[in-house]
Design a protein around this motif. Sequence first.
Motif, short mmCIF file in Angstrom:
data_model
loop_
_atom_site.label_atom_id
_atom_site.label_comp_id
_atom_site.label_asym_id
_atom_site.label_seq_id
_atom_site.Cartn_x
_atom_site.Cartn_y
_atom_site.Cartn_z
N GLY A 138 0.78 -1.23 0.00
CA GLY A 138 0.00 0.00 0.00
C GLY A 138 0.81 1.28 0.00
O GLY A 138 0.24 2.37 0.06
N TYR A 139 2.16 1.15 -0.09
CA TYR A 139 2.99 2.34 -0.25
C TYR A 139 3.76 2.29 -1.57
O TYR A 139 4.68 3.07 -1.78
N GLY A 140 3.39 1.33 -2.43
CA GLY A 140 4.03 1.25 -3.75
C GLY A 140 3.13 1.94 -4.77
O GLY A 140 3.51 2.89 -5.44
N LEU A 141 1.91 1.40 -4.87
CA LEU A 141 0.86 1.95 -5.75
C LEU A 141 1.23 1.98 -7.23
O LEU A 141 0.61 2.71 -8.01
N THR A 142 2.26 1.22 -7.62
CA THR A 142 2.40 0.76 -9.01
C THR A 142 2.48 -0.76 -8.88
O THR A 142 2.79 -1.27 -7.79
N LEU A 143 2.23 -1.46 -9.98
CA LEU A 143 2.29 -2.92 -9.88
C LEU A 143 3.66 -3.36 -9.38
O LEU A 143 3.78 -4.18 -8.48
N SER A 144 4.74 -2.78 -9.93
CA SER A 144 6.06 -3.28 -9.55
C SER A 144 6.43 -2.86 -8.13
O SER A 144 7.10 -3.62 -7.42
N ASP A 145 5.98 -1.69 -7.68
CA ASP A 145 6.32 -1.29 -6.31
C ASP A 145 5.47 -2.03 -5.27
O ASP A 145 5.94 -2.28 -4.16
N GLU A 192 -5.95 -6.41 -13.21
CA GLU A 192 -4.56 -6.77 -13.51
C GLU A 192 -3.70 -7.06 -12.27
O GLU A 192 -3.14 -8.13 -12.15
N TRP A 193 -3.58 -6.06 -11.40
CA TRP A 193 -2.58 -6.18 -10.34
C TRP A 193 -2.88 -7.33 -9.39
O TRP A 193 -1.99 -8.14 -9.09
#
Length: 405
Positions: A138-145, A192-193
């Motif tokens: 919940g602190y990445g908020l991109t798929l890779s992060d 997707e994610w």
Amino acid sequence: MSAAPVIWRNTRIATCDAQGQRFERGALVTLGDRIEWVGPEAQLPVTASTQHDLQGYWLTPGLIDCHTHLVFAGHRAGEWRELQAGASYAQIAQRGGGILSTVRATRGASESELFAAAAARLECLLAEGVTALEIKSGYGLTLSDERKMLRVARALGQHYPVSVRTTFLAAHAVPPEFAGRADDYVAALTDEWLPALHAEGLVDAVDVFCEHIAFDVGQAARLLERAQRLQLAIRMHAEQLSNIGASQLAARCGALSCDHLEYSTVADVAAMARAGTVAVLLPIAFFHLQMTQVPPIAALRRAQVPMAVASDCNPGSAPSASLQLAMAMAARVFGLTPEEVLLAATRHAAQALGEARRGVLAAGYKADFAAWDVSGPEDISYWLGRNLCRLVVRGGVVTQGNVPA
Ligand code: DI6
Ligand code: FE
């Protein structure tokens, strides 16, 4: 070769089972990573070549921290000064601070930097007798992060003697890439994610920050419906700052837990009771954000909703790596009894994680326990900032402290 039984004797035992059994002169037998037997030492059913004298210490199940955001980079000490000066959490979030400032720091950190930062916090929890915990993304908020965070959470469970349950919380804030397009962001998570990270074995549960400053009930429902189809457990950040119907939705989805609950109503409590949902109380966040409305504890008690307590370790609302502090504050600030607090960090915390074989000292359960230099298990929440944990056993193996053979 199968494991030989090990006896742990000369101890006082708070089993935390449904009958509330305690044994003043107790003993426990483990076989490998499981508990074989618990009862009065005089009735030990076996002999064993390996015996440990627990010196009269009280024994409880290993503590379980069922709600943490342990993996993050940076800190928000500057925002804390704003909070102290009277700004609200929602105001700070609305001007791009809050969760999004930790997102910037977390995106900029490598996997090994994130691991090191989280490990330092995890070591504090382990020293307090924690043998299992939940860690949210919940602190990445991109798929890779988001993947990076969940991989770090899994790696912590491989490198430390602790069982880790991961929760996908990408629905924590709308990231800058999707500013003004929250529905599109939720669609990306749903289509997707979540399926991708689930297929990689990184997700045990799905959580949503369902709030007026985050995601609405319709958006949460779409993501949770996909979680259900993937047979993933559901958690919910519900009624922390306002009431938009989060725990009613969570209960309809059969959520394991609803967490925070400061603004929950009696009707919300009834819905949780019907669904068998655990109420996870987070008194450190309540205290740090200087909130005034407490969760409906009396109603939860009346409806027999199991109450758990967790640290909520995170840089914005609960800068703490102490489950014992959360326990002490649950008693002071929310008025839980010491007996309720003990169950809240053991059996009920296990229930919030969907862990049927943890959090109780009984035959068939995981051999995870902690020994305490206390006059009774109530002392764990009586002391403020004093750690009386003397020994930790996880999966039948001593992981902290030592015992004379
Ligand atoms: N509620 C909280 O208290 C944490 N997340 C959430 O949804 C706070 C997270 C943060 O401020 O970084
Ligand atoms: Fe939280």
